[in-house]
Enzyme design. Structure first.
Site, PDB file in Angstrom:
ATOM      1  N   ASP A 105       0.796  -1.231   0.000  1.00 36.08           N
ATOM      2  CA  ASP A 105       0.000   0.000   0.000  1.00 36.08           C
ATOM      3  C   ASP A 105       0.830   1.284   0.000  1.00 36.08           C
ATOM      4  OD1 ASP A 105      -0.807  -0.842   3.453  1.00 36.08           O
ATOM      5  OD2 ASP A 105       0.893   0.286   2.699  1.00 36.08           O
ATOM      6  N   HIS A 120       6.720  -7.597  -1.272  1.00 33.09           N
ATOM      7  CA  HIS A 120       5.660  -8.124  -2.122  1.00 33.09           C
ATOM      8  C   HIS A 120       5.191  -7.125  -3.158  1.00 33.09           C
ATOM      9  CE1 HIS A 120       4.791 -11.269   1.242  1.00 33.09           C
ATOM     10  NE2 HIS A 120       5.839 -11.585   0.496  1.00 33.09           N
ATOM     11  N   THR A 196       1.684  -8.751  11.646  1.00 41.37           N
ATOM     12  CA  THR A 196       1.743  -9.839  10.685  1.00 41.37           C
ATOM     13  C   THR A 196       1.497 -11.177  11.377  1.00 41.37           C
ATOM     14  OG1 THR A 196       3.064 -10.965   8.993  1.00 41.37           O
ATOM     15  CG2 THR A 196       4.271 -10.064  10.889  1.00 41.37           C
ATOM     16  N   ALA A 239      -0.993  -1.447  16.304  1.00 40.38           N
ATOM     17  CA  ALA A 239       0.146  -0.642  15.849  1.00 40.38           C
ATOM     18  C   ALA A 239      -0.030   0.827  16.211  1.00 40.38           C
ATOM     19  CB  ALA A 239       0.301  -0.810  14.337  1.00 40.38           C
TER      20      ALA A 239
HETATM   21  C1  BV8 Z   1       7.382 -18.024  -3.255  1.00 36.35           C
HETATM   22  C2  BV8 Z   1       0.856  -9.449  -2.710  1.00 36.35           C
HETATM   23  C3  BV8 Z   1       8.760 -19.460  -4.297  1.00 36.35           C
HETATM   24  C4  BV8 Z   1      -0.358  -9.860  -3.491  1.00 36.35           C
HETATM   25  C5  BV8 Z   1       1.214 -11.336  -1.177  1.00 36.35           C
HETATM   26  C6  BV8 Z   1       2.185 -23.924  -1.934  1.00 36.35           C
HETATM   27  C7  BV8 Z   1       2.112 -23.495  -3.253  1.00 36.35           C
HETATM   28  C8  BV8 Z   1       2.751 -22.349  -3.707  1.00 36.35           C
HETATM   29  C9  BV8 Z   1       3.488 -21.583  -2.815  1.00 36.35           C
HETATM   30  C10 BV8 Z   1       3.528 -22.022  -1.504  1.00 36.35           C
HETATM   31  C11 BV8 Z   1       2.902 -23.172  -1.049  1.00 36.35           C
HETATM   32  N1  BV8 Z   1       3.146 -23.300   0.291  1.00 36.35           N
HETATM   33  C12 BV8 Z   1       3.896 -22.262   0.695  1.00 36.35           C
HETATM   34  C13 BV8 Z   1       4.150 -21.501  -0.383  1.00 36.35           C
HETATM   35  C14 BV8 Z   1       4.892 -20.323  -0.414  1.00 36.35           C
HETATM   36  C15 BV8 Z   1       3.892 -19.172  -0.480  1.00 36.35           C
HETATM   37  C16 BV8 Z   1       3.242 -19.056   0.880  1.00 36.35           C
HETATM   38  O1  BV8 Z   1       3.879 -18.659   1.818  1.00 36.35           O
HETATM   39  N2  BV8 Z   1       1.937 -19.440   0.972  1.00 36.35           N
HETATM   40  C17 BV8 Z   1       1.251 -19.346   2.245  1.00 36.35           C
HETATM   41  C18 BV8 Z   1      -0.232 -19.044   1.991  1.00 36.35           C
HETATM   42  C19 BV8 Z   1       1.418 -20.667   2.983  1.00 36.35           C
HETATM   43  N3  BV8 Z   1       4.694 -18.026  -0.788  1.00 36.35           N
HETATM   44  C20 BV8 Z   1       4.830 -17.628  -2.055  1.00 36.35           C
HETATM   45  O2  BV8 Z   1       4.230 -18.108  -2.993  1.00 36.35           O
HETATM   46  C21 BV8 Z   1       5.841 -16.529  -2.255  1.00 36.35           C
HETATM   47  N4  BV8 Z   1       6.700 -16.898  -3.334  1.00 36.35           N
HETATM   48  O3  BV8 Z   1       7.406 -18.761  -2.311  1.00 36.35           O
HETATM   49  O4  BV8 Z   1       8.023 -18.280  -4.383  1.00 36.35           O
HETATM   50  C22 BV8 Z   1       9.233 -19.818  -5.583  1.00 36.35           C
HETATM   51  C23 BV8 Z   1      10.221 -20.766  -5.611  1.00 36.35           C
HETATM   52  C24 BV8 Z   1      10.701 -21.120  -6.791  1.00 36.35           C
HETATM   53  C25 BV8 Z   1      10.206 -20.561  -7.955  1.00 36.35           C
HETATM   54  C26 BV8 Z   1       9.198 -19.620  -7.922  1.00 36.35           C
HETATM   55  C27 BV8 Z   1       8.699 -19.237  -6.726  1.00 36.35           C
HETATM   56  C28 BV8 Z   1       5.158 -15.224  -2.611  1.00 36.35           C
HETATM   57  C29 BV8 Z   1       4.291 -14.785  -1.460  1.00 36.35           C
HETATM   58  C30 BV8 Z   1       3.773 -13.370  -1.732  1.00 36.35           C
HETATM   59  C31 BV8 Z   1       2.288 -13.399  -1.962  1.00 36.35           C
HETATM   60  N5  BV8 Z   1       1.793 -12.033  -2.124  1.00 36.35           N
HETATM   61  N6  BV8 Z   1       0.831 -10.064  -1.373  1.00 36.35           N
HETATM   62  C32 BV8 Z   1      -1.626  -9.286  -2.914  1.00 36.35           C
HETATM   63  O5  BV8 Z   1      -1.590  -8.632  -1.850  1.00 36.35           O
HETATM   64  O6  BV8 Z   1      -2.685  -9.481  -3.568  1.00 36.35           O
HETATM   65  S1  BV8 Z   1       0.998 -12.040   0.330  1.00 36.35           S
HETATM   66  C33 BV8 Z   1      -0.113 -11.105   1.222  1.00 36.35           C
HETATM   67  O7  BV8 Z   1      -0.582 -11.951   2.238  1.00 36.35           O
HETATM   68  C34 BV8 Z   1       0.515  -9.971   1.983  1.00 36.35           C
HETATM   69  O8  BV8 Z   1       1.495  -9.315   1.227  1.00 36.35           O
HETATM   70  C35 BV8 Z   1       1.061 -10.604   3.224  1.00 36.35           C
HETATM   71  O9  BV8 Z   1       2.351 -11.075   3.013  1.00 36.35           O
HETATM   72  C36 BV8 Z   1       0.162 -11.789   3.385  1.00 36.35           C
HETATM   73  C37 BV8 Z   1      -0.828 -11.553   4.502  1.00 36.35           C
HETATM   74  O10 BV8 Z   1      -0.123 -11.738   5.668  1.00 36.35           O
HETATM   75  P1  BV8 Z   1      -0.138 -10.612   6.814  1.00 36.35           P
HETATM   76  O11 BV8 Z   1       0.444  -9.363   6.305  1.00 36.35           O
HETATM   77  O12 BV8 Z   1       0.494 -11.235   7.999  1.00 36.35           O
HETATM   78  O13 BV8 Z   1      -1.655 -10.298   7.068  1.00 36.35           O
HETATM   79  P2  BV8 Z   1      -2.710 -11.198   7.830  1.00 36.35           P
HETATM   80  O14 BV8 Z   1      -4.059 -10.670   7.526  1.00 36.35           O
HETATM   81  O15 BV8 Z   1      -2.413 -12.632   7.568  1.00 36.35           O
HETATM   82  O16 BV8 Z   1      -2.401 -10.945   9.370  1.00 36.35           O
HETATM   83  C38 BV8 Z   1      -2.621  -9.659   9.892  1.00 36.35           C
HETATM   84  C39 BV8 Z   1      -2.030  -9.675  11.275  1.00 36.35           C
HETATM   85  O17 BV8 Z   1      -2.160  -8.360  11.812  1.00 36.35           O
HETATM   86  C40 BV8 Z   1      -2.751 -10.604  12.230  1.00 36.35           C
HETATM   87  O18 BV8 Z   1      -1.812 -11.303  13.017  1.00 36.35           O
HETATM   88  C41 BV8 Z   1      -3.593  -9.661  13.100  1.00 36.35           C
HETATM   89  O19 BV8 Z   1      -3.722 -10.141  14.432  1.00 36.35           O
HETATM   90  C42 BV8 Z   1      -2.751  -8.424  13.090  1.00 36.35           C
HETATM   91  N7  BV8 Z   1      -3.481  -7.168  13.252  1.00 36.35           N
HETATM   92  C43 BV8 Z   1      -4.750  -6.876  12.866  1.00 36.35           C
HETATM   93  N8  BV8 Z   1      -5.017  -5.579  13.151  1.00 36.35           N
HETATM   94  C44 BV8 Z   1      -3.883  -5.053  13.705  1.00 36.35           C
HETATM   95  C45 BV8 Z   1      -2.909  -6.058  13.760  1.00 36.35           C
HETATM   96  N9  BV8 Z   1      -1.674  -5.843  14.251  1.00 36.35           N
HETATM   97  C46 BV8 Z   1      -1.402  -4.611  14.704  1.00 36.35           C
HETATM   98  N10 BV8 Z   1      -2.277  -3.582  14.681  1.00 36.35           N
HETATM   99  C47 BV8 Z   1      -3.523  -3.777  14.190  1.00 36.35           C
HETATM  100  N11 BV8 Z   1      -4.402  -2.765  14.161  1.00 36.35           N
END
Ligand code: BV8
Length: 256
Positions: A105, A120, A196, A239
């Protein structure tokens, strides 16, 4: 909870280098939904691999492009929150500060943080799916009509589809941002982990990289995460509530 802020402020005041690793929770108080929040989360209605992948985009370009346009327009309407501002003010307090964000963002840079690594990518960048040529944001904004289907523009040079400049699941993270982020995590004295769930890899490895190099890990999150059992300090707060309280202790009111 007050005493934990004193303790953490003391840790940071003695740090030469601080890395701040942030996720969607960092922007929640700016009004941007996180991914996992059950009610409002972006993924509440579908699985990430349904839209946030190259295959999904090539399978149905108008649907995926429209989803990013909708998110882009919602992000254009928000501003950094007090948490982003507090992190930006660390630049004046600590010798070396790097912000390593999973967020797309752009709010850390808008808040004034000087060193931001976007692991990302950015929703404000668009490029040709074939050549990678950048495509002007203004031309994309003109297409935003709030609908669920928007035909992506064609690259003026080669005619291929224009895609969002974000990292999709299954895609490699940007080399430069990865190198800078892993270097920052390995050298920092303190890592603040803010908003996160640490569930997306390889970004989620960074707190372990920092801890292995001897850094103090401080988690700021109202909910526990998979990191919570082993971090040095855990602040069960948001945060925008916790970070200004921390900064107040580091740069007392009235200081330059
Ligand atoms: C890669 C951009 C390797 C897009 C994002 C099986 C198949 C394929 C891949 C995989 C697989 N298993 C694992 C993987 C790897 C995969 C992965 O990790 N999957 C996960 C689902 C298991 N990763 C990938 O694919 C990465 N690439 O591995 O490539 C490779 C190897 C060889 C060759 C080629 C490739 C790429 C990952 C990037 C994906 N893109 N974003 C878009 O946004 O549309 S990810 C997206 O989701 C975000 O960027 C962020 O990273 C993620 C969300 O996570 P969080 O930010 O933590 O957010 P979330 O909502 O989960 O949590 C919020 C937290 O905040 C909570 O804890 C909450 O309590 C807290 N909170 C809430 N309010 C507040 C707060 N904290 C403080 N204050 C508040 N007010």
């Amino acid at each position: 909870m007050e005493e934990i802020f004193d303790t953490i402020a003391d840790e940071i005041s003695r740090a030469r280098s601080v890395a701040v690793f942030t996720g969607a929770g960092m922007s929640q108080e700016s009004g941007i939904p996180t991914f996992r929040d059950a009610q409002t989360g972006l993924w509440a209605r579908f699985r990430p691999e349904d839209l946030a992948t190259l295959a999904a985009f090539l399978d149905d370009p108008p649907r995926v492009f429209a989803w990013y346009l909708q998110r882009l327009m919602s992000i254009r309407g928000v501003v950094p929150n007090d948490g982003h501002a507090a992190i930006a003010s660390l630049d004046e307090i600590v010798e070396s500060v790097d912000v390593i964000t999973q967020n797309i963002d752009g709010l850390h840079a808008r808040a004034g943080s000087a060193s931001v690594f976007e692991l990302h990518g950015s929703i404000e960048r668009f490029r040709c799916v074939a050549s990678g040529h950048a495509f002007p944001l203004d031309a994309v904004l003109e297409l935003a009509d709030g609908s669920d289907h928007v035909e992506p523009p064609a690259c003026p040079a080669c005619g291929a589809l224009i895609r969002p400049g974000v990292v999709w699941f299954g895609e490699m993270l940007p080399e430069e941002a990865v190198a800078a982020s892993w270097e920052s995590a390995a050298k920092c004295d303190v890592m603040l982990v803010v908003g996160t769930a640490a569930q997306v890899f390889p970004a989620a490895e960074l707190p372990s990289v920092a801890a292995a190099a001897g850094a103090t890990i401080i988690e700021i999150n109202p909910e526990p995460t998979r990191l919570s059992d082993w971090v040095g300090y855990r602040v069960p707060a948001t945060a925008a509530m916790a970070l200004p309280r921390l900064i107040d202790r580091l740069a007392p009111a009235g200081s330059s």
